[in-house]
Scaffold this motif. Structure first.
Motif, PDB file in Angstrom:
ATOM      1  N   VAL A   1      36.446  41.985  54.016  1.00  0.00           N
ATOM      2  CA  VAL A   1      37.439  42.181  52.929  1.00  0.00           C
ATOM      3  C   VAL A   1      38.496  43.092  53.592  1.00  0.00           C
ATOM      4  O   VAL A   1      38.224  43.762  54.184  1.00  0.00           O
ATOM      5  CB  VAL A   1      37.067  43.043  51.854  1.00  0.00           C
ATOM      6  CG1 VAL A   1      38.042  43.494  50.609  1.00  0.00           C
ATOM      7  CG2 VAL A   1      35.957  42.342  51.031  1.00  0.00           C
TER       8      VAL A   1
ATOM      9  N   VAL B   1      42.198  44.982  48.447  1.00  0.00           N
ATOM     10  CA  VAL B   1      41.960  44.460  46.973  1.00  0.00           C
ATOM     11  C   VAL B   1      42.982  45.079  46.241  1.00  0.00           C
ATOM     12  O   VAL B   1      43.308  46.039  46.420  1.00  0.00           O
ATOM     13  CB  VAL B   1      40.616  45.025  46.508  1.00  0.00           C
ATOM     14  CG1 VAL B   1      39.381  44.684  47.348  1.00  0.00           C
ATOM     15  CG2 VAL B   1      40.322  46.551  46.588  1.00  0.00           C
TER      16      VAL B   1
ATOM     17  N   CYS C   1      41.772  40.872  42.635  1.00  0.00           N
ATOM     18  CA  CYS C   1      41.491  39.933  43.574  1.00  0.00           C
ATOM     19  C   CYS C   1      41.086  40.711  44.947  1.00  0.00           C
ATOM     20  O   CYS C   1      41.489  41.851  45.050  1.00  0.00           O
ATOM     21  CB  CYS C   1      42.626  38.861  43.900  1.00  0.00           C
ATOM     22  SG  CYS C   1      42.960  37.905  42.622  1.00  0.00           S
ATOM     23  N   ALA C   2      40.322  39.946  45.721  1.00  0.00           N
ATOM     24  CA  ALA C   2      40.122  40.585  47.217  1.00  0.00           C
ATOM     25  C   ALA C   2      40.734  39.697  48.079  1.00  0.00           C
ATOM     26  O   ALA C   2      40.831  38.270  47.868  1.00  0.00           O
ATOM     27  CB  ALA C   2      38.833  40.496  47.218  1.00  0.00           C
TER      28      ALA C   2
ATOM     29  N   ARG D   1      42.515  34.466  49.381  1.00  0.00           N
ATOM     30  CA  ARG D   1      42.375  35.470  48.108  1.00  0.00           C
ATOM     31  C   ARG D   1      41.716  34.729  47.161  1.00  0.00           C
ATOM     32  O   ARG D   1      41.719  33.565  46.766  1.00  0.00           O
ATOM     33  CB  ARG D   1      44.105  35.536  47.636  1.00  0.00           C
ATOM     34  CG  ARG D   1      44.255  36.365  46.582  1.00  0.00           C
ATOM     35  CD  ARG D   1      45.557  36.466  46.242  1.00  0.00           C
ATOM     36  NE  ARG D   1      46.049  37.210  44.927  1.00  0.00           N
ATOM     37  CZ  ARG D   1      46.221  38.682  44.841  1.00  0.00           C
ATOM     38  NH1 ARG D   1      46.219  39.093  46.064  1.00  0.00           N
ATOM     39  NH2 ARG D   1      46.387  39.499  43.908  1.00  0.00           N
TER      40      ARG D   1
ATOM     41  N   ARG E   1      38.980  35.669  43.055  1.00  0.00           N
ATOM     42  CA  ARG E   1      38.805  36.741  42.295  1.00  0.00           C
ATOM     43  C   ARG E   1      37.605  37.841  42.935  1.00  0.00           C
ATOM     44  O   ARG E   1      36.743  37.128  43.355  1.00  0.00           O
ATOM     45  CB  ARG E   1      38.033  36.029  41.265  1.00  0.00           C
ATOM     46  CG  ARG E   1      39.156  35.227  40.328  1.00  0.00           C
ATOM     47  CD  ARG E   1      38.427  34.535  39.197  1.00  0.00           C
ATOM     48  NE  ARG E   1      37.576  33.239  39.617  1.00  0.00           N
ATOM     49  CZ  ARG E   1      36.602  32.816  39.238  1.00  0.00           C
ATOM     50  NH1 ARG E   1      36.297  33.059  38.115  1.00  0.00           N
ATOM     51  NH2 ARG E   1      35.823  31.773  39.878  1.00  0.00           N
ATOM     52  N   ASN E   2      37.968  38.935  42.334  1.00  0.00           N
ATOM     53  CA  ASN E   2      36.817  40.134  42.934  1.00  0.00           C
ATOM     54  C   ASN E   2      36.239  40.784  41.575  1.00  0.00           C
ATOM     55  O   ASN E   2      36.679  41.887  41.007  1.00  0.00           O
ATOM     56  CB  ASN E   2      37.762  41.305  43.537  1.00  0.00           C
ATOM     57  CG  ASN E   2      36.866  42.457  44.115  1.00  0.00           C
ATOM     58  OD1 ASN E   2      35.467  42.087  44.083  1.00  0.00           O
ATOM     59  ND2 ASN E   2      37.565  43.316  44.315  1.00  0.00           N
TER      60      ASN E   2
ATOM     61  N   ASN F   1      33.594  43.964  42.406  1.00  0.00           N
ATOM     62  CA  ASN F   1      34.143  45.511  42.766  1.00  0.00           C
ATOM     63  C   ASN F   1      33.983  45.511  44.315  1.00  0.00           C
ATOM     64  O   ASN F   1      33.428  46.685  44.753  1.00  0.00           O
ATOM     65  CB  ASN F   1      33.428  46.394  42.118  1.00  0.00           C
ATOM     66  CG  ASN F   1      33.745  46.345  40.439  1.00  0.00           C
ATOM     67  OD1 ASN F   1      35.012  46.048  40.186  1.00  0.00           O
ATOM     68  ND2 ASN F   1      32.780  46.564  39.777  1.00  0.00           N
ATOM     69  N   LEU F   2      34.407  44.386  45.221  1.00  0.00           N
ATOM     70  CA  LEU F   2      34.367  44.546  46.451  1.00  0.00           C
ATOM     71  C   LEU F   2      35.486  45.673  46.948  1.00  0.00           C
ATOM     72  O   LEU F   2      36.285  45.802  46.251  1.00  0.00           O
ATOM     73  CB  LEU F   2      34.494  43.299  47.179  1.00  0.00           C
ATOM     74  CG  LEU F   2      33.627  42.234  47.008  1.00  0.00           C
ATOM     75  CD1 LEU F   2      34.106  40.684  47.573  1.00  0.00           C
ATOM     76  CD2 LEU F   2      32.423  42.350  47.893  1.00  0.00           C
TER      77      LEU F   2
ATOM     78  N   ALA G   1      32.037  40.090  53.180  1.00  0.00           N
ATOM     79  CA  ALA G   1      31.891  39.053  52.072  1.00  0.00           C
ATOM     80  C   ALA G   1      32.067  37.640  52.302  1.00  0.00           C
ATOM     81  O   ALA G   1      32.291  37.180  53.313  1.00  0.00           O
ATOM     82  CB  ALA G   1      33.000  39.733  51.151  1.00  0.00           C
TER      83      ALA G   1
ATOM     84  N   ALA H   1      35.109  36.081  45.218  1.00  0.00           N
ATOM     85  CA  ALA H   1      34.672  36.540  46.413  1.00  0.00           C
ATOM     86  C   ALA H   1      33.276  37.410  46.028  1.00  0.00           C
ATOM     87  O   ALA H   1      33.361  38.085  44.848  1.00  0.00           O
ATOM     88  CB  ALA H   1      35.628  37.690  46.721  1.00  0.00           C
TER      89      ALA H   1
END
Length: 368
Positions: free
Chosen positions: A243, A246, A250-251, A261, A263-264, A267-268, A274, A356
């Motif tokens: 990563v 963020v 997104c991440a 890119r 969806r996160n 909570n990365l 990842a 992600a």
């Protein structure tokens, strides 16, 4: 009737088959435990049915602690993989066997058996031997026999595993229809994701004794919480990396294929290892002349390995990392002559189509 697993653990010597299972299966729900062989799903079924007692934790049915109550004292019925029907008994006698054990008279047993034969759409089969029935018909008789004793919870241990593909698909609809008619809570064990996603109100995905995720079928498929769920349920393309940023839910993951890119939802944070997962049907084969404004968030160039035609669909396999192939599902509405082995193509996908997830456990998930 609700079935509650309250921090349930099952050990066999030094081996932990189920670890801290914490779950409530709602009354009237069709709930499936999905996972590979040896993940602990059948052990959970045996604890609910009373054939084994948990090492730790509590199993409750209808709010009542089941500790010390054997299978014959619980409001459950269990259908085994081999069905365990009696070959020398007529169909109606098989169905009514549990009632006979309970001392119910013959005429009442026959009446109840015929009611259940109507329910399972076998109204004229009462006086046949079970050996005269097809595999699918025997399956329905086993269900009727379990329902004859009016259980609050019906437990099904991979009951369709011995049937051929076409019959399994037919029986999925049959089972779901029966559950809807009766309103009985169904707890279903399977390693077949098609069965779980097709029939269930909710699915619990298991790996190595742990319930990894519980959710509705579309949630399990579209929004996996772990790398194992992402790879075990359906096909997924994976891009491993780190990563770098963020923002806005997104991440940004730096991978050997470039920056992606996604969806996160887990909570990365920046610096974490990842993986980005994207379903083959959400990938696009991009034309070279497509305007930049119309290109998706993510794209990469790869080499075509092979092209599999499956009637209305095309499976396009392109080279991935570390010897893995990536798959793109295409509709068969394009000129295949423009695709060839070894050709360089550009694949794209949107950030909303990808997720992600932490890399922890992802190698195990891929191996499974």
């Amino acid at each position: 009737m609700d079935v509650e697993l309250d921090r349930v653990t099952m050990r066999f010597g030094d081996f932990t088959a189920v670890r801290d299972a914490d779950l409530t299966i709602r009354s009237g729900e069709f709930f499936s435990f999905l996972g590979p062989s040896g993940c602990g799903k059948t052990t959970i079924l045996r604890m609910v049915s009373g054939f084994i007692e948990p090492s730790e934790g509590v199993v409750r049915i209808g709010g009542r602690d089941m500790a010390g109550l054997g299978p014959n004292k619980r409001p459950t019925a269990l259908i085994f993989q081999n069905l365990a029907l009696f070959p020398l008994m007529k169909v109606w006698e098989n169905i009514a066997f549990g009632l006979e054990v309970r001392g119910i008279g013959k005429s009442e047993r026959r009446k109840r058996a015929e009611q259940l034969l109507d329910l399972i759409a076998l109204p004229d089969q009462a006086d046949k031997l079970v050996t005269e029935l097809s595999g699918g018909q025997r399956q329905r008789v086993a269900i009727a026999r379990a329902l004859a004793v009016e259980p609050e919870v019906l437990l099904l241990d991979e009951p369709l595993s011995a049937l051929d593909l076409k019959l399994r698909q037919h029986m999925r609809a049959e089972l779901r229809a029966i559950q809807k008619k009766t309103g009985v809570t169904f707890i279903y064990i399977t390693h077949d994701q098609g069965e779980a996603l097709t029939m269930s109100d909710r699915v619990g995905v298991m790996s190595q004794g742990v319930i990894e995720q519980v959710g509705a079928p579309d949630e399990i498929y579209s929004a996996p919480h772990t790398a194992f769920v992402a790879t075990f349920v359906g096909e997924n393309n994976r891009f491993a990396g780190r990563v770098t940023d963020v923002s806005d839910g997104c991440a940004i993951i730096e991978t050997p294929r470039g920056l992606f890119r996604a969806r996160n939802r887990e909570n990365l944070t920046s610096g974490e290892m990842a993986s980005v997962f994207v379903r083959p049907e959400r990938c696009l084969l991009l034309d070279a002349d497509r305007p930049a404004a119309k290109r998706p968030d993510n794209s990469f160039v790869s080499e075509v390995e092979r092209i599999d035609l499956e009637g209305a669909y095309i499976n396009l396999f392109v080279r991935g990392d570390q010897g893995r192939s990536l798959i793109v599902h295409l509709t068969n509405d394009r000129d295949l002559s423009k695709l060839a082995q070894g050709q360089q193509v550009t694949i794209g996908f949107s950030a909303d189509a990808a997720v992600a997830l932490p890399s922890e456990g992802s190698d195990n998930a891929a191996a499974a």
